[in-house]
Write a protein that holds these residues in place. Structure first.
Motif, PDB file in Angstrom:
ATOM      1  N   ASN A   1       7.830  70.169  10.902  1.00  0.00           N
ATOM      2  CA  ASN A   1       8.640  70.648   9.785  1.00  0.00           C
ATOM      3  C   ASN A   1      10.004  71.153  10.241  1.00  0.00           C
ATOM      4  O   ASN A   1      10.422  72.255   9.902  1.00  0.00           O
ATOM      5  CB  ASN A   1       7.922  71.756   9.017  1.00  0.00           C
ATOM      6  CG  ASN A   1       6.724  71.214   8.250  1.00  0.00           C
ATOM      7  OD1 ASN A   1       6.785  70.109   7.716  1.00  0.00           O
ATOM      8  ND2 ASN A   1       5.655  71.954   8.220  1.00  0.00           N
ATOM      9  N   ASN A   2      10.688  70.364  11.035  1.00  0.00           N
ATOM     10  CA  ASN A   2      12.033  70.742  11.456  1.00  0.00           C
ATOM     11  C   ASN A   2      13.111  70.231  10.514  1.00  0.00           C
ATOM     12  O   ASN A   2      14.270  70.590  10.650  1.00  0.00           O
ATOM     13  CB  ASN A   2      12.294  70.225  12.870  1.00  0.00           C
ATOM     14  CG  ASN A   2      11.608  71.093  13.896  1.00  0.00           C
ATOM     15  OD1 ASN A   2      11.769  72.315  13.899  1.00  0.00           O
ATOM     16  ND2 ASN A   2      10.803  70.477  14.743  1.00  0.00           N
ATOM     17  N   LEU A   3      12.706  69.363   9.559  1.00  0.00           N
ATOM     18  CA  LEU A   3      13.668  68.832   8.596  1.00  0.00           C
ATOM     19  C   LEU A   3      13.128  69.052   7.195  1.00  0.00           C
ATOM     20  O   LEU A   3      11.914  69.065   6.982  1.00  0.00           O
ATOM     21  CB  LEU A   3      13.873  67.323   8.825  1.00  0.00           C
ATOM     22  CG  LEU A   3      14.407  66.894  10.187  1.00  0.00           C
ATOM     23  CD1 LEU A   3      14.478  65.378  10.250  1.00  0.00           C
ATOM     24  CD2 LEU A   3      15.775  67.513  10.453  1.00  0.00           C
ATOM     25  N   PHE A   4      14.035  69.220   6.242  1.00  0.00           N
ATOM     26  CA  PHE A   4      13.626  69.278   4.842  1.00  0.00           C
ATOM     27  C   PHE A   4      13.569  67.849   4.311  1.00  0.00           C
ATOM     28  O   PHE A   4      14.594  67.157   4.301  1.00  0.00           O
ATOM     29  CB  PHE A   4      14.617  70.099   4.026  1.00  0.00           C
ATOM     30  CG  PHE A   4      14.631  71.549   4.406  1.00  0.00           C
ATOM     31  CD1 PHE A   4      13.540  72.364   4.132  1.00  0.00           C
ATOM     32  CD2 PHE A   4      15.724  72.102   5.039  1.00  0.00           C
ATOM     33  CE1 PHE A   4      13.543  73.706   4.481  1.00  0.00           C
ATOM     34  CE2 PHE A   4      15.739  73.441   5.394  1.00  0.00           C
ATOM     35  CZ  PHE A   4      14.647  74.244   5.113  1.00  0.00           C
ATOM     36  N   PRO A   5      12.395  67.413   3.855  1.00  0.00           N
ATOM     37  CA  PRO A   5      12.245  65.996   3.493  1.00  0.00           C
ATOM     38  C   PRO A   5      13.046  65.588   2.262  1.00  0.00           C
ATOM     39  O   PRO A   5      13.300  64.408   2.057  1.00  0.00           O
ATOM     40  CB  PRO A   5      10.744  65.849   3.233  1.00  0.00           C
ATOM     41  CG  PRO A   5      10.236  67.218   3.018  1.00  0.00           C
ATOM     42  CD  PRO A   5      11.148  68.151   3.750  1.00  0.00           C
ATOM     43  N   HIS A   6      13.439  66.549   1.410  1.00  0.00           N
ATOM     44  CA  HIS A   6      14.152  66.188   0.186  1.00  0.00           C
ATOM     45  C   HIS A   6      15.656  66.156   0.399  1.00  0.00           C
ATOM     46  O   HIS A   6      16.399  65.791  -0.499  1.00  0.00           O
ATOM     47  CB  HIS A   6      13.811  67.168  -0.926  1.00  0.00           C
ATOM     48  CG  HIS A   6      14.104  68.589  -0.567  1.00  0.00           C
ATOM     49  ND1 HIS A   6      13.259  69.337   0.217  1.00  0.00           N
ATOM     50  CD2 HIS A   6      15.143  69.390  -0.865  1.00  0.00           C
ATOM     51  CE1 HIS A   6      13.764  70.546   0.379  1.00  0.00           C
ATOM     52  NE2 HIS A   6      14.913  70.606  -0.252  1.00  0.00           N
ATOM     53  N   LEU A   7      16.125  66.581   1.569  1.00  0.00           N
ATOM     54  CA  LEU A   7      17.566  66.571   1.837  1.00  0.00           C
ATOM     55  C   LEU A   7      17.916  65.392   2.745  1.00  0.00           C
ATOM     56  O   LEU A   7      17.086  64.934   3.530  1.00  0.00           O
ATOM     57  CB  LEU A   7      17.981  67.882   2.517  1.00  0.00           C
ATOM     58  CG  LEU A   7      17.753  69.168   1.707  1.00  0.00           C
ATOM     59  CD1 LEU A   7      18.231  70.380   2.497  1.00  0.00           C
ATOM     60  CD2 LEU A   7      18.465  69.104   0.368  1.00  0.00           C
TER      61      LEU A   7
ATOM     62  N   LEU B   1      23.091  72.173   7.148  1.00  0.00           N
ATOM     63  CA  LEU B   1      22.485  73.501   7.004  1.00  0.00           C
ATOM     64  C   LEU B   1      22.711  74.360   8.242  1.00  0.00           C
ATOM     65  O   LEU B   1      22.707  75.584   8.168  1.00  0.00           O
ATOM     66  CB  LEU B   1      20.978  73.359   6.757  1.00  0.00           C
ATOM     67  CG  LEU B   1      20.543  73.003   5.336  1.00  0.00           C
ATOM     68  CD1 LEU B   1      19.037  72.796   5.294  1.00  0.00           C
ATOM     69  CD2 LEU B   1      20.935  74.119   4.376  1.00  0.00           C
TER      70      LEU B   1
ATOM     71  N   LYS C   1      17.013  59.738   3.921  1.00  0.00           N
ATOM     72  CA  LYS C   1      16.086  60.875   3.888  1.00  0.00           C
ATOM     73  C   LYS C   1      15.176  60.786   5.108  1.00  0.00           C
ATOM     74  O   LYS C   1      14.923  59.691   5.615  1.00  0.00           O
ATOM     75  CB  LYS C   1      15.243  60.825   2.605  1.00  0.00           C
ATOM     76  CG  LYS C   1      16.034  60.940   1.301  1.00  0.00           C
ATOM     77  CD  LYS C   1      16.342  62.382   0.972  1.00  0.00           C
ATOM     78  CE  LYS C   1      17.205  62.503  -0.268  1.00  0.00           C
ATOM     79  NZ  LYS C   1      16.464  62.335  -1.516  1.00  0.00           N
TER      80      LYS C   1
ATOM     81  N   ALA D   1      12.104  60.692   5.540  1.00  0.00           N
ATOM     82  CA  ALA D   1      10.967  59.773   5.458  1.00  0.00           C
ATOM     83  C   ALA D   1      11.368  58.345   5.810  1.00  0.00           C
ATOM     84  O   ALA D   1      10.527  57.532   6.174  1.00  0.00           O
ATOM     85  CB  ALA D   1      10.363  59.818   4.063  1.00  0.00           C
TER      86      ALA D   1
ATOM     87  N   ARG E   1      21.416  69.037  14.433  1.00  0.00           N
ATOM     88  CA  ARG E   1      21.607  70.332  13.785  1.00  0.00           C
ATOM     89  C   ARG E   1      21.739  71.441  14.825  1.00  0.00           C
ATOM     90  O   ARG E   1      22.584  72.329  14.703  1.00  0.00           O
ATOM     91  CB  ARG E   1      20.453  70.637  12.827  1.00  0.00           C
ATOM     92  CG  ARG E   1      20.770  71.839  11.940  1.00  0.00           C
ATOM     93  CD  ARG E   1      19.622  72.187  11.032  1.00  0.00           C
ATOM     94  NE  ARG E   1      18.443  72.454  11.801  1.00  0.00           N
ATOM     95  CZ  ARG E   1      17.224  72.031  11.456  1.00  0.00           C
ATOM     96  NH1 ARG E   1      17.044  71.328  10.368  1.00  0.00           N
ATOM     97  NH2 ARG E   1      16.201  72.326  12.225  1.00  0.00           N
TER      98      ARG E   1
END
Lengths: 518, 230
Positions: free
Chosen positions: B80-86, B94, B126, B128, B142
């Motif tokens: 979970n190092n990335l936000f999947p919706h961004l 970010l 994205k 995914a 990042r």
């Protein structure tokens, strides 16, 4: 983990929202209790209402659950074209306006419905839909799908390996029932029955349209009558207290007995069954599914068939009622969001107990809150002038428990998966809301908004208490048209209401899902 | 210099002590048996676990009371190092501004960082739509734009295959060469430590030992490490 100032700020709006809900629900209860003239005691009419309420709820729950068993079993062990659609349709009564369903049932079982037309043609005595059996029939119409979903979920929860093992051991249908299905039913049915019993206790619109009279009046309906016809606030308040006790107790029991959310995901899976391949069982299941589908689809199909031609002749009173309903639905959706989102954030990020506040909406019935609000508002302002805002508020509170069930798990997941990342990036406050929570929650928000808007759109409850002849929502206007025997126009209004309810649900739900990412 | 000053960490009935310093610009692996407290140590340094006793200092600043986002630290987690919706660019952005209202200059920085990790042509994808290795590269981009002096890696590449993991470690090493940041990296694989870290902290038996030279430590391991290395 760190309980930083961020976490505290996140919970604060939720606490305020929860306090507001508690104030509205409990405040109206207090108002009702203070106003109730307990000294007068319960007269024979009240006792009769209580007896009828409990009796019809018992019958409704029993029939719904018993009939759900063969339907769920057939759905669990058969694959057929349209199965997925039928299972989705089982969720539809949740947003189906009660008054539209009643209209449909009248088209089938009413005085000039197709059943009685057939009976007359055959020279047989007619049946009447009014009274106890009509009320129970309508409740079964609404709750058979819910019961079927709950029982079907029970069937799906039996691991498919068990059926494989049973086939390996040469079990027949009877053995399977005894060893696998009966224990599952024993676990599932009490909860399902308790939920439906609790729902039917606060039935208002069904009793208003199909019940009535001294022998078929529910407590909820009696509150309305005391209020509207006798303008006896003391008696309405007393009945409200009775109703609070009844529904509150039933809701507690239902909560204890069930731990399912009833939105049932993953119901479209079929389990390979080796025991049910003989012709007799096949025919039985086919008949069951056909009858269940007919029972659920035919009434609504008749409404649409009869009402569609009248759509073009609808008077302006219907269109303005539709506009009022639309505004109420949007207002209660906004209010629901304003309450549910903060509570869901607080409940999903560590203050789990706050979710219980939504349950207040289940324990209190709309007419009780309505009566309480009337008592509170009356000294300050003209309650009838506030009919629409009051209706929107009550509808929002009624939708709150469902909205929280939909939203809290999603907030919890988002928090569990992304709290460290967002904290390490200093993603807090409004940015956190805008960039993380809202996007992650979008499908859930859409679904919750759709449910709230549709439920509010079809609601015929508080508005009946508060409306003066000039104000009406679409369901109320439809009821008035039915009362005046303007059945053509009422059917047209029903089609409009149906289209608006399902349309607004579809728009919100679709809006939530569009561009949703994994 | 990162100083862990008489630090005691507790989690339920687990306890870990640390009293050590890590030199600025060094690359340090944290190694030890699973459950020994490697991630716990990192959680304390990054601010997710308040220590029971002791202080954490970076240069002359006491970090102990600072919230995670205000520490001079960029961190990558196990997952979970990335936000999947961004999008890729938003995920990197970010690191510059949590509200994502980036100036032109900052957008250029994001683009440069993506180019540096070899993802210049996919800012609008994205997560995914990316492979596991590409997702790791986004996270590293990042870290790059965050330009914090201290970088913590809690086995973010553990799910990648051996060849990809080696690629990522080499990329990390190259980025460190350019930025002179200090690296602390949890690993359960001694070859990772040998590849990138000149010194290693052994976490075992409730204690985080002061850093030692990686080669020396791995070539003649103490008993606790020997049991783990097998």
């Amino acid at each position: 983990m760190v309980r930083s100032s961020v976490a505290i700020n996140r919970a604060l709006p939720g606490k305020i929202a929860a306090a507001l809900v508690a104030a509205i629900v409990l405040g109206t209860l207090v108002a009702v209790a203070l106003r109730a003239e307990a000294g007068r005691g319960l007269g024979p009419a009240e006792w009769s209402a209580i007896r009828f309420t409990v009796f019809q709820a018992v019958l409704s729950a029993a029939f719904s659950v018993l009939l759900a068993i063969p339907v769920a079993r057939a759905l669990a062990r058969r694959r057929f074209y349209g199965r997925r659609l039928l299972i989705s349709l089982l969720g539809a009564p949740f947003i189906l306006p009660v008054i539209v369903a009643v209209m449909g049932l009248l088209a089938v079982f009413g005085r000039s419905g197709i059943l009685n037309e057939t009976l007359r043609a055959l020279g047989l005595p007619e049946v009447s839909i009014y009274g106890l059996h009509g009320v129970v029939l309508a409740h079964v119409f609404f709750n058979l799908p819910l019961a079927t979903r709950l029982v079907l979920q029970g069937w799906q929860d039996i691991p498919s390996e068990r059926f494989r093992l049973a086939a390996q051991l040469g079990f027949g249908p009877r053995d399977i029932f005894r060893t696998l299905e009966a224990p599952m039913l024993a676990r599932t049915l009490p909860g399902a029955a308790a939920i439906i019993f609790a729902i039917c206790l606060s039935s208002f619109a069904v009793a208003l349209t199909l019940g009535g009279g001294p022998r078929a009046t529910t407590v909820e309906l009696a509150i309305y009558q005391a209020f509207r016809f006798d303008f006896d606030l003391g008696r309405a308040a007393l009945l409200s207290c009775v109703q609070i006790a009844l529904v509150g107790a039933a809701a507690l029991v239902a909560l204890k007995l069930s731990n399912r959310d009833g939105f049932g995901t993953g119901l479209d899976r079929t389990v390979q069954r080796w025991d049910a391949q003989n012709t007799l069982l096949r025919a039985l299941d086919t008949t069951t599914i056909t009858f269940a589908a007919l029972f659920l689809i035919l009434p609504i199909a008749l409404v649409i068939l009869r009402g569609a031609p009248a759509l073009t002749d609808l008077p302006t009173s219907v269109w303005s009622a539709a506009l009022a309903s639309l505004l109420i639905a949007l207002a209660s959706t906004i209010l629901m969001l304003a309450l549910a989102l903060p509570i869901a954030i607080a409940a999903g990020t560590g203050r789990a107990r706050l979710e219980a506040i939504g349950l207040l909406g289940i324990a209190a019935s709309p007419l009780v809150i309505g009566t309480g609000l009337f008592i509170v508002i009356n000294p300050i302002a003209n309650p009838f002038a506030l009919a629409l805002p009051v209706t929107a508020t009550v509808n929002a509170i009624m939708a709150l428990p469902f909205a929280l069930r939909i939203m809290v798990p999603a907030v919890r997941d988002t928090h569990a998966n992304y709290d460290r990342l967002s904290t390490s990036l200093n993603l807090t406050g409004l940015s956190w809301l805008r960039l993380l929570l809202i996007p992650r929650l979008r499908p859930n928000l859409g679904f919750a908004c759709g449910l709230t808007a549709a439920m509010s759109m079809g609601d015929l409850g508080v508005i009946a208490l508060f409306a003066d002849p000039q104000t009406a929502t679409l369901p109320l206007q439809m009821y008035r048209l039915m009362g005046a025997y303007r059945m053509e126009l009422a059917s047209g209004a029903a089609v409009l209401l149906l289209a608006l309810s399902f349309g607004i649900f579809w728009i919100f739900d679709k809006g939530g899902r569009a561009h949703a990412d994994a | 210099m990162l100083t862990l000053d008489a630090l005691t960490l507790t989690q339920d009935d687990f306890q870990l002590t640390a009293d050590l310093t890590v030199a600025t610009g060094s690359r340090t692996a944290i190694i030890g048996p699973s459950g020994a407290g490697k991630s716990t140590l990192l959680a304390a340094i990054s601010g997710f676990l308040p220590p029971k006793h002791g202080h954490i200092r970076w240069q002359d600043t006491d970090l102990t009371q600072l919230p995670p986002g205000s520490r001079p630290i960029a961190m990558l987690f196990q997952d979970n190092n990335l936000f999947p919706h961004l999008t890729v660019a938003q995920n990197v952005g970010l690191g510059l501004r949590p509200n994502l209202r980036l100036t032109q200059n900052e957008q250029a920085k994001v683009a440069a960082a993506l180019a540096r990790v070899g993802l210049a042509d996919m800012p609008d994808r994205k997560p995914a739509q990316l492979s596991g290795g590409q997702q790791s590269r986004v996270a590293l981009a990042r870290v790059l734009v965050q330009s914090r002096p201290l970088i913590l890696l809690d086995e973010p590449f553990a799910a990648l295959g051996p060849a990809l993991k080696t690629d990522m470690l080499d990329l990390v090493a190259a980025l460190l060469d350019e930025t002179n940041a200090t690296l602390l990296m949890v690993s359960h694989d001694p070859t990772d430590a040998r590849r990138i870290a000149n010194q290693t902290i052994l976490v075992a038996d409730g204690k985080a030992h002061p850093p030692q030279d990686t080669q020396t430590l791995l070539d003649s391991p103490p008993d606790a490490l020997k049991a783990y290395l097998g």
